[in-house]
Design a protein around this motif. Structure first.
Motif, PDB file in Angstrom:
ATOM      1  N   LEU A 109       0.497  -0.787  -0.214  1.00  0.00           N
ATOM      2  CA  LEU A 109      -0.167  -0.072   0.163  1.00  0.00           C
ATOM      3  C   LEU A 109       0.462   1.176  -0.414  1.00  0.00           C
ATOM      4  CD1 LEU A 109      -2.964  -1.057   2.048  1.00  0.00           C
ATOM      5  CD2 LEU A 109      -3.080  -0.776  -0.164  1.00  0.00           C
ATOM      6  N   ALA A 110       1.960   1.227   0.707  1.00  0.00           N
ATOM      7  CA  ALA A 110       3.191   2.397   0.942  1.00  0.00           C
ATOM      8  C   ALA A 110       3.239   2.889  -0.307  1.00  0.00           C
ATOM      9  CB  ALA A 110       3.728   2.430   2.197  1.00  0.00           C
ATOM     10  N   ARG A 111       3.851   1.381  -1.675  1.00  0.00           N
ATOM     11  CA  ARG A 111       4.654   1.452  -2.548  1.00  0.00           C
ATOM     12  C   ARG A 111       3.348   2.221  -3.558  1.00  0.00           C
ATOM     13  NH1 ARG A 111       6.717  -3.551  -1.606  1.00  0.00           N
ATOM     14  NH2 ARG A 111       4.748  -4.374  -2.298  1.00  0.00           N
ATOM     15  N   ASN A 112       2.405   1.788  -3.371  1.00  0.00           N
ATOM     16  CA  ASN A 112       1.668   2.560  -4.124  1.00  0.00           C
ATOM     17  C   ASN A 112       0.604   3.810  -3.909  1.00  0.00           C
ATOM     18  OD1 ASN A 112       0.877   0.080  -5.752  1.00  0.00           O
ATOM     19  ND2 ASN A 112      -0.773  -0.924  -4.365  1.00  0.00           N
ATOM     20  N   ARG A 113       0.712   4.210  -2.908  1.00  0.00           N
ATOM     21  CA  ARG A 113       1.135   5.185  -3.107  1.00  0.00           C
ATOM     22  C   ARG A 113       1.779   6.509  -3.073  1.00  0.00           C
ATOM     23  NH1 ARG A 113       2.234   6.102   3.489  1.00  0.00           N
ATOM     24  NH2 ARG A 113       3.831   6.398   2.107  1.00  0.00           N
ATOM     25  N   ASP A 114       2.420   5.899  -2.655  1.00  0.00           N
ATOM     26  CA  ASP A 114       3.641   6.513  -3.440  1.00  0.00           C
ATOM     27  C   ASP A 114       4.253   6.952  -4.684  1.00  0.00           C
ATOM     28  OD1 ASP A 114       5.003   7.476  -0.822  1.00  0.00           O
ATOM     29  OD2 ASP A 114       6.394   5.295  -0.771  1.00  0.00           O
ATOM     30  N   ARG A 115       3.167   5.888  -5.267  1.00  0.00           N
ATOM     31  CA  ARG A 115       3.583   5.792  -6.857  1.00  0.00           C
ATOM     32  C   ARG A 115       2.688   7.316  -7.329  1.00  0.00           C
ATOM     33  NH1 ARG A 115       4.201  -0.303  -7.158  1.00  0.00           N
ATOM     34  NH2 ARG A 115       6.660  -0.775  -7.511  1.00  0.00           N
ATOM     35  N   LEU A 116       1.557   6.432  -7.205  1.00  0.00           N
ATOM     36  CA  LEU A 116       0.486   7.559  -7.394  1.00  0.00           C
ATOM     37  C   LEU A 116       0.638   9.072  -6.670  1.00  0.00           C
ATOM     38  CD1 LEU A 116      -2.400   5.658  -5.845  1.00  0.00           C
ATOM     39  CD2 LEU A 116      -2.545   6.303  -8.322  1.00  0.00           C
ATOM     40  N   ARG A 117       0.701   9.487  -5.653  1.00  0.00           N
ATOM     41  CA  ARG A 117       1.326  11.084  -5.237  1.00  0.00           C
ATOM     42  C   ARG A 117       3.098  11.236  -6.203  1.00  0.00           C
ATOM     43  NH1 ARG A 117       3.186  10.191   0.983  1.00  0.00           N
ATOM     44  NH2 ARG A 117       0.693  10.963   1.651  1.00  0.00           N
ATOM     45  N   SER A 118       4.278  10.346  -6.631  1.00  0.00           N
ATOM     46  CA  SER A 118       4.434  11.027  -8.640  1.00  0.00           C
ATOM     47  C   SER A 118       4.233  11.082  -9.194  1.00  0.00           C
ATOM     48  CB  SER A 118       5.534   9.621  -8.157  1.00  0.00           C
ATOM     49  OG  SER A 118       6.971   9.236  -7.176  1.00  0.00           O
ATOM     50  N   TYR A 119       2.549  10.037  -9.685  1.00  0.00           N
ATOM     51  CA  TYR A 119       2.275  10.354 -10.839  1.00  0.00           C
ATOM     52  C   TYR A 119       1.528  11.939 -10.888  1.00  0.00           C
ATOM     53  CZ  TYR A 119      -1.497   9.633 -14.050  1.00  0.00           C
ATOM     54  OH  TYR A 119      -2.363   9.798 -16.265  1.00  0.00           O
ATOM     55  N   LEU A 120       0.573  12.244  -9.903  1.00  0.00           N
ATOM     56  CA  LEU A 120       0.028  13.066  -9.688  1.00  0.00           C
ATOM     57  C   LEU A 120       0.750  14.273  -9.816  1.00  0.00           C
ATOM     58  CD1 LEU A 120      -2.867  12.592  -6.994  1.00  0.00           C
ATOM     59  CD2 LEU A 120      -2.255  13.348  -9.765  1.00  0.00           C
ATOM     60  N   ALA A 121       1.932  14.659  -9.607  1.00  0.00           N
ATOM     61  CA  ALA A 121       3.079  15.629  -9.167  1.00  0.00           C
ATOM     62  C   ALA A 121       3.618  15.637 -10.572  1.00  0.00           C
ATOM     63  CB  ALA A 121       4.498  15.071  -7.898  1.00  0.00           C
ATOM     64  N   ALA A 122       4.055  14.280 -11.575  1.00  0.00           N
ATOM     65  CA  ALA A 122       4.043  14.452 -12.849  1.00  0.00           C
ATOM     66  C   ALA A 122       3.038  15.297 -13.119  1.00  0.00           C
ATOM     67  CB  ALA A 122       4.705  13.438 -13.280  1.00  0.00           C
ATOM     68  N   VAL A 123       2.267  14.800 -12.993  1.00  0.00           N
ATOM     69  CA  VAL A 123       0.931  14.659 -14.542  1.00  0.00           C
ATOM     70  C   VAL A 123       0.332  16.411 -13.550  1.00  0.00           C
ATOM     71  CG1 VAL A 123       0.465  12.906 -15.210  1.00  0.00           C
ATOM     72  CG2 VAL A 123      -0.549  13.466 -13.876  1.00  0.00           C
ATOM     73  N   GLN A 124       0.281  17.283 -12.716  1.00  0.00           N
ATOM     74  CA  GLN A 124      -0.362  17.596 -12.459  1.00  0.00           C
ATOM     75  C   GLN A 124       0.753  18.837 -11.185  1.00  0.00           C
ATOM     76  OE1 GLN A 124      -3.029  16.901  -8.879  1.00  0.00           O
ATOM     77  NE2 GLN A 124      -5.037  18.058  -9.992  1.00  0.00           N
TER      78      GLN A 124
END
Length: 129
Positions: free
Chosen positions: A104-119
């Motif tokens: 869950l922590a890895r997925n959370r971090d990946r989602l944060r990274s994705y959002l930071a890259a696209v938003q």
């Protein structure tokens, strides 16, 4: 109380209440007519079972630990009752939970990274039009 009232008071379908009984998690008494009757304490027991199931514990794990729980925050350990099988079961469950937390922590971090890259953040030059 009868099974229908327990179901109404806990929001748990009667089918699941019967399943909890089959799994040796819930212990109703039987009236002379064969109907299940539950004590008032069954409401709390069902809520505790639901909470443990919602947290991911298996019915096997619950059978091992329910005798030592009297509430969500109360544990009454009996070290002499901890068999090697139960200890192994508990260690395995702790490892399984930790693996879920890590995933869950890895997925959370990946989602944060994705959002930071696209938003981009407000004020970022990429947002100026």
């Amino acid at each position: 109380m009868k099974i229908g009232e327990l179901s109404r008071r806990t929001g748990v379908p009667t089918r699941l209440l019967r399943y909890y009984e089959e799994q040796d998690l819930l212990h109703p008494e039987r009236a002379d007519n064969g109907y299940r009757t539950y004590r008032e304490s069954a409401v709390g027991a069902v809520q505790q079972i639901r909470g443990l199931l919602d947290s991911g514990l298996t019915t096997e794990m619950m059978r091992a630990i329910l005798p030592f729980l009297s509430g969500p925050e109360e544990i009454h350990p009996h070290p002499e009752c901890l068999t090697p099988r139960t200890a192994a079961l508990l260690h395995g469950e702790i490892e399984r939970i930790q693996a879920r937390i890590d995933c869950l922590a890895r997925n959370r971090d990946r989602l944060r990274s994705y959002l930071a890259a696209v938003q981009p953040e407000p004020g970022d030059p990429r947002t100026a039009g």
